[in-house]
Design a protein around this motif. Structure first.
Motif, mmCIF file in Angstrom:
data_model
loop_
_atom_site.group_PDB
_atom_site.id
_atom_site.type_symbol
_atom_site.label_atom_id
_atom_site.label_comp_id
_atom_site.label_asym_id
_atom_site.label_seq_id
_atom_site.Cartn_x
_atom_site.Cartn_y
_atom_site.Cartn_z
ATOM 1 N N LEU A 57 -1.782 -2.513 9.675
ATOM 2 C CA LEU A 57 -1.492 -2.214 8.272
ATOM 3 C C LEU A 57 -1.399 -0.698 8.058
ATOM 4 C CD1 LEU A 57 -3.056 -3.973 5.237
ATOM 5 C CD2 LEU A 57 -3.114 -1.499 5.346
ATOM 6 N N GLN A 58 -2.346 0.036 8.652
ATOM 7 C CA GLN A 58 -2.317 1.499 8.546
ATOM 8 C C GLN A 58 -1.040 2.063 9.166
ATOM 9 O OE1 GLN A 58 -4.473 3.549 7.067
ATOM 10 N NE2 GLN A 58 -6.556 2.777 7.185
ATOM 11 N N LYS A 59 -0.693 1.524 10.316
ATOM 12 C CA LYS A 59 0.495 2.018 11.020
ATOM 13 C C LYS A 59 1.767 1.789 10.195
ATOM 14 C CE LYS A 59 3.362 1.023 15.056
ATOM 15 N NZ LYS A 59 3.547 0.115 16.213
ATOM 16 N N VAL A 60 1.905 0.573 9.668
ATOM 17 C CA VAL A 60 3.105 0.230 8.900
ATOM 18 C C VAL A 60 3.200 1.077 7.637
ATOM 19 C CG1 VAL A 60 4.208 -1.603 7.565
ATOM 20 C CG2 VAL A 60 3.240 -2.104 9.821
ATOM 21 N N THR A 61 2.079 1.213 6.940
ATOM 22 C CA THR A 61 2.074 1.988 5.700
ATOM 23 C C THR A 61 2.414 3.444 5.966
ATOM 24 O OG1 THR A 61 0.363 0.526 4.833
ATOM 25 C CG2 THR A 61 0.727 2.586 3.667
ATOM 26 N N ALA A 62 1.780 4.015 6.987
ATOM 27 C CA ALA A 62 2.028 5.418 7.313
ATOM 28 C C ALA A 62 3.498 5.653 7.643
ATOM 29 C CB ALA A 62 1.152 5.841 8.487
ATOM 30 N N THR A 63 4.075 4.747 8.427
ATOM 31 C CA THR A 63 5.484 4.892 8.800
ATOM 32 C C THR A 63 6.390 4.861 7.574
ATOM 33 O OG1 THR A 63 5.036 3.835 10.943
ATOM 34 C CG2 THR A 63 7.330 3.912 10.206
ATOM 35 N N SER A 64 6.047 4.002 6.617
ATOM 36 C CA SER A 64 6.909 3.830 5.445
ATOM 37 C C SER A 64 6.880 5.034 4.502
ATOM 38 C CB SER A 64 6.514 2.569 4.678
ATOM 39 O OG SER A 64 5.231 2.714 4.098
ATOM 40 N N ILE A 65 5.789 5.819 4.540
ATOM 41 C CA ILE A 65 5.702 6.972 3.616
ATOM 42 C C ILE A 65 5.896 8.306 4.331
ATOM 43 C CG2 ILE A 65 4.125 5.721 2.089
ATOM 44 C CD1 ILE A 65 1.882 7.579 3.166
ATOM 45 N N GLY A 66 6.178 8.251 5.638
ATOM 46 C CA GLY A 66 6.416 9.489 6.375
ATOM 47 C C GLY A 66 5.167 10.148 6.923
ATOM 48 N N MET A 67 4.048 9.434 6.929
ATOM 49 C CA MET A 67 2.801 9.945 7.511
ATOM 50 C C MET A 67 2.764 9.574 8.997
ATOM 51 S SD MET A 67 -1.037 8.748 6.371
ATOM 52 C CE MET A 67 -2.531 9.270 7.232
ATOM 53 N N LEU A 103 0.815 -1.213 0.000
ATOM 54 C CA LEU A 103 0.000 0.000 0.000
ATOM 55 C C LEU A 103 0.851 1.265 0.000
ATOM 56 C CD1 LEU A 103 -2.988 -0.705 2.412
ATOM 57 C CD2 LEU A 103 -3.110 -0.083 0.007
ATOM 58 N N ALA A 104 2.039 1.146 0.570
ATOM 59 C CA ALA A 104 2.923 2.318 0.623
ATOM 60 C C ALA A 104 3.295 2.806 -0.770
ATOM 61 C CB ALA A 104 4.185 1.981 1.404
ATOM 62 N N LYS A 105 3.090 1.925 -1.768
ATOM 63 C CA LYS A 105 3.408 2.314 -3.147
ATOM 64 C C LYS A 105 2.462 3.410 -3.657
ATOM 65 C CE LYS A 105 6.671 -0.750 -3.494
ATOM 66 N NZ LYS A 105 8.089 -0.336 -3.545
ATOM 67 N N THR A 106 1.338 3.630 -2.937
ATOM 68 C CA THR A 106 0.447 4.739 -3.329
ATOM 69 C C THR A 106 1.077 6.081 -2.983
ATOM 70 O OG1 THR A 106 -0.731 4.638 -1.205
ATOM 71 C CG2 THR A 106 -1.628 3.339 -3.046
ATOM 72 N N GLY A 107 2.141 6.043 -2.194
ATOM 73 C CA GLY A 107 2.931 7.234 -1.908
ATOM 74 C C GLY A 107 2.159 8.371 -1.283
ATOM 75 N N PRO A 108 2.296 9.581 -1.826
ATOM 76 C CA PRO A 108 1.705 10.764 -1.202
ATOM 77 C C PRO A 108 0.186 10.772 -1.191
ATOM 78 C CG PRO A 108 2.646 11.295 -3.357
ATOM 79 C CD PRO A 108 3.089 9.913 -3.031
ATOM 80 N N LEU A 109 -0.465 9.893 -1.977
ATOM 81 C CA LEU A 109 -1.929 9.858 -1.993
ATOM 82 C C LEU A 109 -2.499 8.959 -0.904
ATOM 83 C CD1 LEU A 109 -2.753 9.696 -5.820
ATOM 84 C CD2 LEU A 109 -2.961 11.647 -4.266
ATOM 85 N N PHE A 110 -1.645 8.232 -0.192
ATOM 86 C CA PHE A 110 -2.161 7.309 0.816
ATOM 87 C C PHE A 110 -2.996 7.994 1.894
ATOM 88 C CE2 PHE A 110 -1.801 5.001 4.851
ATOM 89 C CZ PHE A 110 -2.455 3.831 4.494
ATOM 90 N N PRO A 111 -2.654 9.191 2.372
ATOM 91 C CA PRO A 111 -3.509 9.827 3.387
ATOM 92 C C PRO A 111 -4.971 9.954 2.955
ATOM 93 C CG PRO A 111 -1.421 10.961 3.276
ATOM 94 C CD PRO A 111 -1.418 9.967 2.146
ATOM 95 N N PHE A 112 -5.215 10.165 1.649
ATOM 96 C CA PHE A 112 -6.596 10.237 1.172
ATOM 97 C C PHE A 112 -7.254 8.863 1.195
ATOM 98 C CE2 PHE A 112 -9.648 9.756 -2.310
ATOM 99 C CZ PHE A 112 -10.571 10.737 -1.981
ATOM 100 N N PHE A 113 -6.517 7.820 0.825
ATOM 101 C CA PHE A 113 -7.081 6.474 0.763
ATOM 102 C C PHE A 113 -7.129 5.782 2.122
ATOM 103 C CE2 PHE A 113 -5.725 7.084 -3.664
ATOM 104 C CZ PHE A 113 -6.898 6.719 -4.314
ATOM 105 N N SER A 114 -6.397 6.300 3.090
ATOM 106 C CA SER A 114 -6.345 5.681 4.415
ATOM 107 C C SER A 114 -7.733 5.513 5.048
ATOM 108 C CB SER A 114 -5.430 6.497 5.329
ATOM 109 O OG SER A 114 -5.363 5.942 6.615
#
Length: 557
Positions: A476-486, A441-452
């Motif tokens: 899953l949310q925690k891991v993804t956020a950490t990986s993209i700097g959110m 999911l981290a591959k969504t990059g900067p758009l992940f906050p919208f999809f979270s």
């Protein structure tokens, strides 16, 4: 010792992610397509997850089983204990007739359908969500509105839409409390962040409800009442979630909203009394329940929930919490005495064969313990409130105990469902499946906050529970956020906040609402009524979370 591998399938992230996604897709299919009972879907999903963890992720079978037991125990205490005691307290008031007094004290305030929707669907429904949750708010509120003369479909739809702002803090905060175990993020931090998202929805929902019912012109006629209802709720929701914790926002916000609107209606009335075009004025007036109880009777009827509020508040004070769990180090005599008791009622044994036996990719061992805080659990505070309620409402110990046994019997399958879903959350975390999905999911990059928040929305749509969605996707949310700097706290809060607007389209919620108003078999009609509103609201929340991750980052605690 076993070391986690997040890309076990041919060392490919996407192939590994597809395998990790299988249990979640199966769970969706089992509930949404096959319409399995919750506990059957939960148990079979758990079994599938264990098989994949052992075969695909090469996790030792013994460690996989022990990870499941760790999650199941957490599902029983504190989560299951809160559910049992809160529903038990609610059933005591129903059985003794005091709940009827509570209901009449609300519906006798006004004959205007717009204001009834604010009082019953929004405020009173939020109170039920906070005190009991798990279907009770929609079922009771919808049945009440239908009994007052609302079109059954409208009654069910309005209550489903209204039951959004309070869902994240429902059942005494259990959706947020449940995330602390699998993610390791303190529930108080998540509560603070959710409390900086949902108040915006809480201000908007009363206006949106009346707009759906009556159109723009008729909405403007009661705008002052809408503002009083929504703003009083939202402000209380913010302060309680940020300074008291996740247990009380629904209960206190709904009480403040009801009282504020009731007092306001003593001095202000709309220009005209709104009723639906399909009902006659005489019939509508005759259907309004008029409370004849004295103020003392009304206060007595509400007293169990006032006691609950006081005890939950006490349990949430850090010094008291520390004493209840046996971790108090101060000099206060009373708290030292409680601490001595708490020491003997707090157990944190290591999980055999699992504690420090799994290594993360950096080679660090992962601790695994059973967390059993009997005295410090919020459910124990609610049980104490139920004991006090026994004397307030004058029920015998025999009937009190019988009601408790009835509650246990009614909740046996929901408890099994919760235990199995939490077990799945833990095995997904310990095997590395959640991390694999997060990396993908981290591959969504900067758009992940919208999809979270959309992930949380989909989770609640399928499971019917913000708690279950948080347990499934929290890590899953925690891991993804950490990986993209959110900020991980923002992502966890987004999962819960997004989930609240998925409740109105959940097959389980729609089935409960239809049954409550006599529309069994008309679920598709109700779904078509709510889906457009659900999509509109989740887009709003997605935009808010995206802004909070960028230009409004100062809002993150």
């Amino acid at each position: 010792m076993w070391k986690q591998d997040f890309t076990p399938i041919a060392d490919q992230l996407w192939l590994s992610a597809i395998v990790a996604l299988i249990p979640i897709l199966y769970f969706f299919w089992a509930l949404a397509v096959k319409r399995m009972k919750g506990h059957v879907a939960g148990l079979t999903t758990l079994l599938l997850a264990v098989v994949l963890a052992v075969i695909a992720y090469r996790m030792p079978a013994g460690k996989a089983v022990m990870s499941v037991t760790q999650g199941a125990v957490y599902g029983l205490l504190p989560i299951g204990w809160i559910i049992i005691t809160s529903v038990f307290l609610y059933k005591l008031t129903v059985k003794t007739g005091h709940f009827d007094i509570i209901r009449n004290s609300v519906v006798s305030l006004t004959e205007d359908r717009r204001l009834q929707a604010l009082l019953i669907a929004f405020s009173f429904g939020a109170f039920l969500e906070g005190a009991a949750g798990f279907g009770a708010p929609v079922a009771i509120s919808a049945a009440l509105l239908a009994g007052l003369g609302f079109n059954p479909l409208y009654a069910a739809g309005i209550c489903l839409i209204a039951n959004t702002a309070p869902v994240a803090f429902g059942a005494v905060g259990i959706p947020i409390i449940s995330m602390e175990g699998p993610t390791g993020v303190p529930a108080m931090e998540i509560s603070k962040m959710v409390g900086r998202q949902l108040p915006f929805l809480s201000v908007f929902i009363p206006f949106y409800l009346v707009l759906i019912m009556a159109g723009w012109k008729k909405t403007m006629e009661v705008l002052p009442a809408i503002i009083v209802s929504g703003v009083s709720f939202a402000l209380t929701q913010y302060f309680t979630s940020n300074f008291l914790g996740p247990e009380l926002p629904d209960i206190l916000s709904s009480l403040v909203s009801i009282v504020a609107l009731a007092v306001f209606l003593k001095y202000w009335k709309p220009k005209s009394t709104f009723r639906f075009a399909t009902e006659s004025e005489v019939a509508a007036a005759g259907q309004v329940a008029r409370a004849t109880q004295r103020g003392g009777e009304v206060f007595r009827a509400w007293s169990p929930f006032l006691v609950l509020t006081a005890l939950i508040s006490l349990w949430g004070i850090p010094q008291v919490k520390a004493a209840l769990t046996g971790h108090y180090e101060g000099t206060n005599g009373l708290l030292k005495l409680v601490n001595a008791i708490g020491v003997h009622l707090t157990f944190m044994p290591p999980v055999p064969g699992l504690n420090n036996q799994i290594l993360n990719p950096s080679g660090q061992p992962i601790a695994a313990v059973y967390k059993l805080e009997l005295l410090g659990a919020a459910g124990t505070a609610i049980l104490l409130a139920a004991v006090v309620t026994k004397f307030i409402i004058g029920i015998s110990w025999k009937e009190w105990a019988r009601t408790f046994v009835e509650t246990l019997n009614e909740l046996k399958f929901p408890i099994i469902t919760i235990a199995s879903v939490v077990g799945f959350a833990y095995i997904a975390n310990s095997s590395g499946m959640s991390t694999t999905l997060g990396m993908a999911l981290a591959k969504t990059g900067p758009l992940f906050p919208f999809f979270s928040p959309i992930l949380g929305w989909l989770g609640v749509f399928i499971t019917g529970s913000d708690t279950s969605s948080n347990l499934l996707f929290g890590n899953l949310q925690k891991v993804t956020a950490t990986s993209i700097g959110m900020d991980p706290v923002l992502a966890l809060a987004a999962n819960s906040s997004g989930g609240v607007v998925g409740k109105m389209i959940s097959p389980q919620s729609i089935a409960v609402a239809c049954a409550a108003v006599g529309l069994t078999g008309k679920e598709s009609d109700l779904f078509r009524f709510t889906i457009k509103h659900s999509v509109f609201l989740i887009i709003l929340i997605g935009v808010l979370v995206y802004l909070q991750s960028t230009v409004l980052s100062w809002m993150i605690p």
